[in-house]
Design a protein around this motif. Sequence first.
Motif, PDB file in Angstrom:
ATOM      1  N   ASP A 161       0.842  -1.189   0.000  1.00 23.78           N
ATOM      2  CA  ASP A 161       0.000   0.000   0.000  1.00 23.78           C
ATOM      3  C   ASP A 161       0.883   1.248   0.000  1.00 23.78           C
ATOM      4  N   ALA A 162       1.036   1.873  -1.177  1.00 22.03           N
ATOM      5  CA  ALA A 162       1.897   3.047  -1.323  1.00 22.03           C
ATOM      6  C   ALA A 162       1.383   4.225  -0.503  1.00 22.03           C
ATOM      7  N   ALA A 163       0.071   4.378  -0.397  1.00 22.25           N
ATOM      8  CA  ALA A 163      -0.501   5.481   0.385  1.00 22.25           C
ATOM      9  C   ALA A 163      -0.130   5.348   1.863  1.00 22.25           C
ATOM     10  N   ALA A 164      -0.081   4.122   2.365  1.00 20.89           N
ATOM     11  CA  ALA A 164       0.306   3.900   3.763  1.00 20.89           C
ATOM     12  C   ALA A 164       1.761   4.314   3.969  1.00 20.89           C
ATOM     13  N   TYR A 165       2.620   3.986   3.013  1.00 20.55           N
ATOM     14  CA  TYR A 165       4.023   4.383   3.149  1.00 20.55           C
ATOM     15  C   TYR A 165       4.166   5.899   3.037  1.00 20.55           C
ATOM     16  N   GLU A 166       3.386   6.517   2.170  1.00 23.41           N
ATOM     17  CA  GLU A 166       3.405   7.981   2.065  1.00 23.41           C
ATOM     18  C   GLU A 166       3.043   8.614   3.398  1.00 23.41           C
ATOM     19  N   GLU A 167       2.092   8.034   4.100  1.00 23.75           N
ATOM     20  CA  GLU A 167       1.711   8.549   5.418  1.00 23.75           C
ATOM     21  C   GLU A 167       2.858   8.371   6.414  1.00 23.75           C
ATOM     22  N   LEU A 168       3.557   7.249   6.365  1.00 24.79           N
ATOM     23  CA  LEU A 168       4.725   7.047   7.226  1.00 24.79           C
ATOM     24  C   LEU A 168       5.804   8.091   6.921  1.00 24.79           C
ATOM     25  N   VAL A 169       5.999   8.384   5.645  1.00 27.27           N
ATOM     26  CA  VAL A 169       6.963   9.405   5.252  1.00 27.27           C
ATOM     27  C   VAL A 169       6.556  10.754   5.856  1.00 27.27           C
ATOM     28  N   ARG A 170       5.293  11.107   5.719  1.00 27.58           N
ATOM     29  CA  ARG A 170       4.812  12.380   6.288  1.00 27.58           C
ATOM     30  C   ARG A 170       5.036  12.430   7.798  1.00 27.58           C
ATOM     31  N   MET A 171       4.770  11.318   8.472  1.00 32.26           N
ATOM     32  CA  MET A 171       4.906  11.263   9.925  1.00 32.26           C
ATOM     33  C   MET A 171       6.357  11.465  10.380  1.00 32.26           C
ATOM     34  N   HIS A 172       7.310  10.988   9.585  1.00 26.56           N
ATOM     35  CA  HIS A 172       8.705  10.950  10.029  1.00 26.56           C
ATOM     36  C   HIS A 172       9.643  11.845   9.225  1.00 26.56           C
ATOM     37  N   GLN A 173       9.109  12.598   8.287  1.00 26.70           N
ATOM     38  CA  GLN A 173       9.943  13.430   7.409  1.00 26.70           C
ATOM     39  C   GLN A 173      10.791  14.428   8.200  1.00 26.70           C
TER      40      GLN A 173
END
Length: 195
Positions: free
Chosen positions: A19-31
């Motif tokens: 799920d690419a959207a889930a990874y995008e959310e992880l990126v946003r959380m930890h950027q």
Amino acid sequence: MEGRPLEEAELVGRARAGDAAAYEELVRMHQQIAMRTAWLVTRNATEAEDAVQEGFVKAYRALDRFREGAAFRPWLLTIVANEARNRRRSVARADRLALRVAEVRPSGDAAPSPEAAALLDEERTMLVEALNALREEDRLVVGYRFLLGLSEAETAAALGVPMGTVKSRLSRALVRLRSTLSETDVAASGGGTDG
């Protein structure tokens, strides 16, 4: 319950399932914390940005090797820090430590007087210079704990060392930092002697 934010472990599980959207959310959380981590290592904003981007790509590719149930943030920060170290080693020029890491965030209170702002800026500059004078392992342990706000356990995981090592390194690093700041303070006051 629709619309609720997903827990980190759930996002990691979904990202591992593709799920690419889930990874995008992880990126946003930890950027932001990833950027500050990379910057602590490289001391260069451009190199840090590149390290973060490459670190997120490498983390995504390594998701299948992520240990289920482990904390994601320290795992990710380890990858980002390793990438930043690799980039720093490949850069021949020495970059000055930017003041961004030690930036004071406004609290919503009234703006300080110009004199107070100048004093804060001077103190921040001295702190950053003192941090810059530390060895890398000292700078990282102090930076992870106090600039990034990681717990001792997260710091240990991010550095790949036991928690006791974090405690002892942190203790020694703070002594060195205090000593450097004292020397800077004495030098700034004219050497501490009269006449």
